[in-house]
Design an enzyme around this catalytic site. Structure first.
Site, short mmCIF file in Angstrom:
data_model
loop_
_atom_site.label_atom_id
_atom_site.label_comp_id
_atom_site.label_asym_id
_atom_site.label_seq_id
_atom_site.Cartn_x
_atom_site.Cartn_y
_atom_site.Cartn_z
N HIS A 219 27.01 0.09 15.29
CA HIS A 219 26.26 -1.34 16.05
C HIS A 219 27.66 -2.20 16.74
O HIS A 219 27.37 -2.51 17.86
CB HIS A 219 25.88 -2.06 14.84
CG HIS A 219 24.45 -1.34 14.46
ND1 HIS A 219 23.12 -1.40 15.04
CD2 HIS A 219 24.19 -0.63 13.27
CE1 HIS A 219 22.29 -0.60 14.32
NE2 HIS A 219 22.96 -0.28 13.10
N THR B 293 39.56 -4.06 13.97
CA THR B 293 38.56 -5.08 13.31
C THR B 293 37.77 -4.53 12.24
O THR B 293 36.68 -5.20 11.71
CB THR B 293 37.52 -5.92 14.39
OG1 THR B 293 37.08 -4.96 14.91
CG2 THR B 293 38.58 -6.53 15.38
N ARG C 292 38.70 -2.25 8.81
CA ARG C 292 39.58 -2.24 7.45
C ARG C 292 40.67 -1.94 7.32
O ARG C 292 41.04 -1.01 8.31
CB ARG C 292 38.70 -1.36 6.45
CG ARG C 292 37.37 -1.85 5.97
CD ARG C 292 37.29 -3.31 5.00
NE ARG C 292 36.25 -3.73 4.75
CZ ARG C 292 35.34 -4.53 5.26
NH1 ARG C 292 35.73 -5.14 6.34
NH2 ARG C 292 34.32 -5.02 4.35
N GLU D 285 47.12 -7.40 3.73
CA GLU D 285 46.55 -8.54 3.87
C GLU D 285 46.37 -9.64 2.55
O GLU D 285 46.30 -10.64 2.74
CB GLU D 285 45.13 -8.68 4.63
CG GLU D 285 44.14 -7.80 3.97
CD GLU D 285 42.97 -8.01 4.96
OE1 GLU D 285 41.90 -7.44 4.41
OE2 GLU D 285 43.08 -7.92 6.25
N HIS E 83 41.20 -11.57 8.68
CA HIS E 83 39.97 -11.20 8.31
C HIS E 83 38.85 -12.07 9.07
O HIS E 83 37.94 -12.45 8.57
CB HIS E 83 39.75 -10.86 6.93
CG HIS E 83 39.10 -9.66 6.90
ND1 HIS E 83 39.43 -8.54 5.99
CD2 HIS E 83 37.98 -8.91 7.37
CE1 HIS E 83 38.35 -7.71 5.80
NE2 HIS E 83 37.47 -7.74 6.70
#
Length: 356
Positions: A160, A239, A241, A270, A309
């Protein structure tokens, strides 16, 4: 709420003030539920806050490990307030028959727009330009950017989000190529997307954007060897993982001038930066600290952008996440589970004599 206690206790973790207000509003007037809200993520240290919970709601900052699950004996459902669920021990949930329900489509356009924004920011050198202007320096030396029209975007993953980014890139007159184990013929028909194998995509693309889930198969999908296939001028966007990209290999490629730019909204290490206020640096493992140091090296390149994130984070997307998460909880306790992932739930057989 067939077969369950008259009052279902659901505990949510990792909520800011606005998110708490939305969940309180969502449960207002709903009989049979007690919603308890906490601002900090769920950890092994604070799991006792949900010891008697029938359900929990967590963002990606909460890591629901096997050890955490042992501290939640009454748990029946986890509402994952994201699309990805790699922060949940799915095998342990399956053993306990705990349903894990995600939010599959809250931010398709949201994340795609953010990814396209990162592409623009790298292509037009926003970071060094803004830093220079903040110092009162308005010279244009070394700020020459790159046109996107006519360039080739390589999409790794055309679900998507990837599909929406294909539409945005097509509208910007970019050529779009893609790699996916399940090619989408509609993208080829509507936007002339060409599907290639991964290595050929990496060689051909001017911009590479990742939109795949994190699994054993996608761990370090972009590693040192594959980074040596890309053009020295290529831009890399992640964008999805953090574990999909080898952070240390990216730091090396930047240092050696083998990448035109990199923008990582999610990256290995992160958690050391983003969750430090919740967990403390002493709890970071040696591997996490190593990855954090690599990300720190990336951060200091003017050809790099790191963000916390944040691709999902718009008011509309967060509202959709919370609305669907509450719906997932209600659907489960009404006996009609929805959005269950990883085969984590087996609906109990009705007892002899009819349904409960």
């Amino acid at each position: 709420m067939r077969g369950y206690a008259s009052v279902v206790k659901v505990v949510f973790f990792g909520l800011d003030e606005h998110e708490q207000e939305m969940i309180q509003g969502a449960f207002a007037g709903k009989r049979g539920y007690a919603a308890v809200l906490y601002p900090e993520p769920l950890t092994e240290e604070n799991a006792s806050l949900a010891r008697d919970a029938d359900g929990i709601g967590v963002f990606v900052s909460s890591h629901v490990t096997r050890e955490v699950l042992t501290l939640l004996p009454d748990l029946k459902v986890i509402a994952v307030m994201s699309t990805g669920f790699d922060h949940i021990d799915i095998a342990a949930c399956r053993e306990r028959n705990i349903a894990v329900c995600n939010v599959p489509h809250y931010g398709d356009t949201t994340v795609a727009e953010f990814a396209f924004g990162l592409i623009l920011a790298l292509a037009r050198r926003f970071r060094p330009m803004f830093a220079r202007v903040e110092r009162g320096d308005f010279t244009r030396t070394e700020l020459t950017g790159m046109d996107l029209a006519g360039k080739t975007l390589g999409l790794i993953g055309t679900g998507h989000i990837g599909s929406h980014l294909a539409r945005l890139a097509h509208g910007a007159d970019m050529e779009v190529i893609a790699y996916d184990l399940r090619p989408n013929p509609d993208l080829t028909k509507e936007y002339e997307v060409r599907y290639l194998d991964l290595d050929d995509l990496l060689r051909e693309a001017d911009v590479i954007s990742l939109h795949v889930p994190y699994t054993k198969a996608t761990h370090h999908l972009i590693d040192a060897a594959r980074l040596r296939l890309v053009k020295n001028s290529a831009l890399l966007i992640n964008t999805s993982r953090g574990g999909v990209v080898d952070t240390g290999a990216v730091a090396d490629a930047l240092r050696e001038g083998r990448l035109g730019g990199v923008a990582l909204d999610t990256f290995e290490g992160e958690q050391v930066w983003i969750e430090e206020e919740f967990q403390g640096p002493d709890e970071a493992s040696a591997d996490e600290l190593r990855d954090a140091l690599a990300s720190f090296a990336i951060l200091h390149s003017d050809r790099a952008i790191l963000s916390p994130h944040n691709a999902f984070n718009t008011r509309g997307a967060v509202e959709r996440i919370i609305a669907t998460s509450v719906e997932n909880i209600e659907a489960f306790f009404s006996g009609n589970p929805q959005n269950v992932v990883g085969g984590t739930y087996r609906v109990p057989a009705a007892p002899a004599g009819g349904a409960p």
